[in-house]
Write a protein that holds these residues in place. Structure first.
Motif, mmCIF file in Angstrom:
data_model
loop_
_atom_site.group_PDB
_atom_site.id
_atom_site.type_symbol
_atom_site.label_atom_id
_atom_site.label_comp_id
_atom_site.label_asym_id
_atom_site.label_seq_id
_atom_site.Cartn_x
_atom_site.Cartn_y
_atom_site.Cartn_z
ATOM 1 N N LYS B 16 0.809 -1.230 0.000
ATOM 2 C CA LYS B 16 0.000 0.000 0.000
ATOM 3 C C LYS B 16 0.836 1.271 0.000
ATOM 4 C CE LYS B 16 -3.759 -2.361 2.285
ATOM 5 N NZ LYS B 16 -4.160 -2.835 3.619
ATOM 6 N N ASN B 17 2.120 1.127 0.221
ATOM 7 C CA ASN B 17 2.994 2.312 0.261
ATOM 8 C C ASN B 17 3.112 2.919 -1.141
ATOM 9 O OD1 ASN B 17 5.416 3.980 0.311
ATOM 10 N ND2 ASN B 17 5.824 3.053 2.304
ATOM 11 N N PRO B 18 2.918 4.219 -1.282
ATOM 12 C CA PRO B 18 3.054 4.869 -2.597
ATOM 13 C C PRO B 18 4.436 4.648 -3.221
ATOM 14 C CG PRO B 18 2.088 6.374 -1.003
ATOM 15 C CD PRO B 18 2.513 5.165 -0.230
ATOM 16 N N ASN B 19 5.433 4.399 -2.377
ATOM 17 C CA ASN B 19 6.784 4.142 -2.896
ATOM 18 C C ASN B 19 7.016 2.665 -3.215
ATOM 19 O OD1 ASN B 19 7.785 6.817 -2.799
ATOM 20 N ND2 ASN B 19 7.949 6.637 -0.570
ATOM 21 N N ALA B 61 10.706 -5.640 -7.127
ATOM 22 C CA ALA B 61 10.394 -4.221 -7.365
ATOM 23 C C ALA B 61 8.882 -4.021 -7.362
ATOM 24 C CB ALA B 61 11.011 -3.762 -8.683
ATOM 25 N N ALA B 62 8.222 -4.521 -6.328
ATOM 26 C CA ALA B 62 6.754 -4.480 -6.292
ATOM 27 C C ALA B 62 6.245 -3.061 -6.020
ATOM 28 C CB ALA B 62 6.250 -5.434 -5.209
ATOM 29 N N PRO B 63 5.484 -2.503 -6.945
ATOM 30 C CA PRO B 63 4.977 -1.138 -6.753
ATOM 31 C C PRO B 63 3.722 -1.093 -5.885
ATOM 32 C CG PRO B 63 4.308 -1.963 -8.897
ATOM 33 C CD PRO B 63 5.097 -3.069 -8.240
ATOM 34 N N GLU B 64 3.271 0.124 -5.615
ATOM 35 C CA GLU B 64 2.035 0.320 -4.848
ATOM 36 C C GLU B 64 0.884 -0.443 -5.518
ATOM 37 O OE1 GLU B 64 0.499 4.286 -5.039
ATOM 38 O OE2 GLU B 64 -0.732 4.046 -3.256
ATOM 39 N N ASP B 65 0.047 -1.024 -4.688
ATOM 40 C CA ASP B 65 -1.149 -1.750 -5.126
ATOM 41 C C ASP B 65 -0.862 -3.108 -5.758
ATOM 42 O OD1 ASP B 65 -2.931 0.118 -4.180
ATOM 43 O OD2 ASP B 65 -2.956 1.258 -6.050
ATOM 44 N N ALA B 89 2.645 -3.970 6.922
ATOM 45 C CA ALA B 89 1.597 -2.978 7.162
ATOM 46 C C ALA B 89 2.160 -1.747 7.866
ATOM 47 C CB ALA B 89 0.487 -3.592 8.003
ATOM 48 N N GLU B 90 3.053 -1.970 8.831
ATOM 49 C CA GLU B 90 3.651 -0.844 9.553
ATOM 50 C C GLU B 90 4.514 0.000 8.627
ATOM 51 O OE1 GLU B 90 5.742 -2.565 12.807
ATOM 52 O OE2 GLU B 90 3.936 -2.753 14.041
ATOM 53 N N GLU B 91 5.284 -0.673 7.780
ATOM 54 C CA GLU B 91 6.150 0.067 6.864
ATOM 55 C C GLU B 91 5.325 0.824 5.836
ATOM 56 O OE1 GLU B 91 9.274 0.729 6.852
ATOM 57 O OE2 GLU B 91 9.762 -0.443 8.613
ATOM 58 N N ASP B 92 4.168 0.243 5.491
ATOM 59 C CA ASP B 92 3.303 0.933 4.540
ATOM 60 C C ASP B 92 2.767 2.230 5.121
ATOM 61 O OD1 ASP B 92 3.527 -0.586 2.331
ATOM 62 O OD2 ASP B 92 1.774 -1.827 2.707
ATOM 63 N N ALA B 93 2.695 2.260 6.451
ATOM 64 C CA ALA B 93 2.145 3.439 7.105
ATOM 65 C C ALA B 93 3.125 4.614 7.075
ATOM 66 C CB ALA B 93 1.774 3.105 8.541
ATOM 67 N N SER B 94 4.404 4.327 6.832
ATOM 68 C CA SER B 94 5.387 5.405 6.768
ATOM 69 C C SER B 94 5.857 5.561 5.332
ATOM 70 C CB SER B 94 6.581 5.087 7.668
ATOM 71 O OG SER B 94 7.249 3.958 7.192
ATOM 72 N N ILE B 95 6.006 6.785 4.938
ATOM 73 C CA ILE B 95 6.374 7.031 3.543
ATOM 74 C C ILE B 95 7.728 7.706 3.466
ATOM 75 C CG2 ILE B 95 5.740 8.188 1.407
ATOM 76 C CD1 ILE B 95 2.854 8.168 2.455
ATOM 77 N N SER B 96 8.709 6.952 3.002
ATOM 78 C CA SER B 96 10.013 7.541 2.702
ATOM 79 C C SER B 96 10.757 6.568 1.817
ATOM 80 C CB SER B 96 10.802 7.802 3.977
ATOM 81 O OG SER B 96 11.241 6.590 4.518
ATOM 82 N N SER B 97 11.863 7.020 1.298
ATOM 83 C CA SER B 97 12.606 6.148 0.382
ATOM 84 C C SER B 97 13.527 5.261 1.165
ATOM 85 C CB SER B 97 13.382 6.972 -0.618
ATOM 86 O OG SER B 97 14.368 7.727 0.031
#
Lengths: 154, 97
Positions: B16-19, B61-65, B89-97
């Protein structure tokens, strides 16, 4: 994707002088800067961004390899640089070993898929132990680029 | 939760992470997986990767969704699977590279 799609040939450094993490990141980024990769961007700001990313966890993935990276607002295309340290640099890697081969990647913030693909590409190529050995024995940037290309097949 | 017997457990997890599944969640995943005795594998686009190897997960290299399949086999597979899903799930909650 191939490494040659984003590695800037003229910026490659076969003999990194720096002996610590910040120094290596600075040396690689300044090389990209000298080769015109960052227009209207303060290289010091990118150095800070890459170092900030390292604070979240080292990008040293083991086996003497590190892929420092960041997404940066001021760049419009993915760029990377390859550098080799003759002596190795302590980089806080997962395996605790020094890093000899660095691939630094800067990518635009709005292209996360491209960023993931670049990291995957670098990792796929550098899984090849003979290649990594060969890279460490290259004397010039051209030799490094040619070696990298020889193995960097999709 | 107690673990009994050797069980192969599988669970599909959506990134779920945009990155996407980037380097930091990979490191967290490897770290968590390594705490368990069970074998941990991650399947993406038909390829299977060792979930305890950073080098292998770097190839995902799995992208968002997108979806990845976690496979766990061993004496502590139940708790490992729950923990690994939690880590993602926890990592998805934080957004950074």
């Amino acid at each position: 994707m191939r490494m040659s799609d984003f590695i800037v040939r003229s910026a490659i450094i076969p003999d990194l002088k720096a002996t610590d993490k910040e120094g290596v990141i600075r040396e690689l980024l300044e090389s990209l800067c000298r080769n015109g990769c960052f227009k209207d961007v303060d290289v010091e700001d990118i150095i800070k961004a890459v170092l900030k990313r390292e604070l979240l966890g080292s990008t040293g993935i083991g086996e003497g390899i590190a892929i420092p990276h960041t997404k940066y607002n001021g760049v419009d295309k993915l760029v990377g640089v390859l550098g080799v340290s003759p002596t190795g640099v302590s980089f806080g890697s997962r395996d605790g070993e020094p890093v000899f081969v660095f691939v630094l990647i800067i990518s635009p913030v709005d292209q996360p898929v491209l960023h993931l693909r670049a990291l995957e590409t670098v990792s796929r190529v550098l899984r090849d132990e003979p290649l990594v050995k060969a890279l460490r024995n290259c004397a010039t940037a051209d030799q490094l680029f040619e070696q990298m290309n020889q193995y960097s097949k999709t | 939760m107690s673990d009994a017997g050797q069980n192969l457990l599988k669970r599909v997890v959506k990134i779920k992470n945009p990155n996407g599944f980037h380097m930091r969640p990979k490191a967290a995943f490897v770290e968590a997986a390594s705490r368990f005795i069970s074998d941990v594998k991650l399947v993406w686009e038909g390829q299977t990767f060792n979930g305890k190897s950073m080098f292998e997960l770097m190839l995902v290299a799995a992208p968002e969704d997108s979806e990845v399949l976690i496979e766990v086999f061993g004496p502590d597979s139940h708790s490992a699977l729950d923990e690994l899903e939690k880590v993602l799930a926890e990592e998805d909650a934080s957004i950074s590279s």
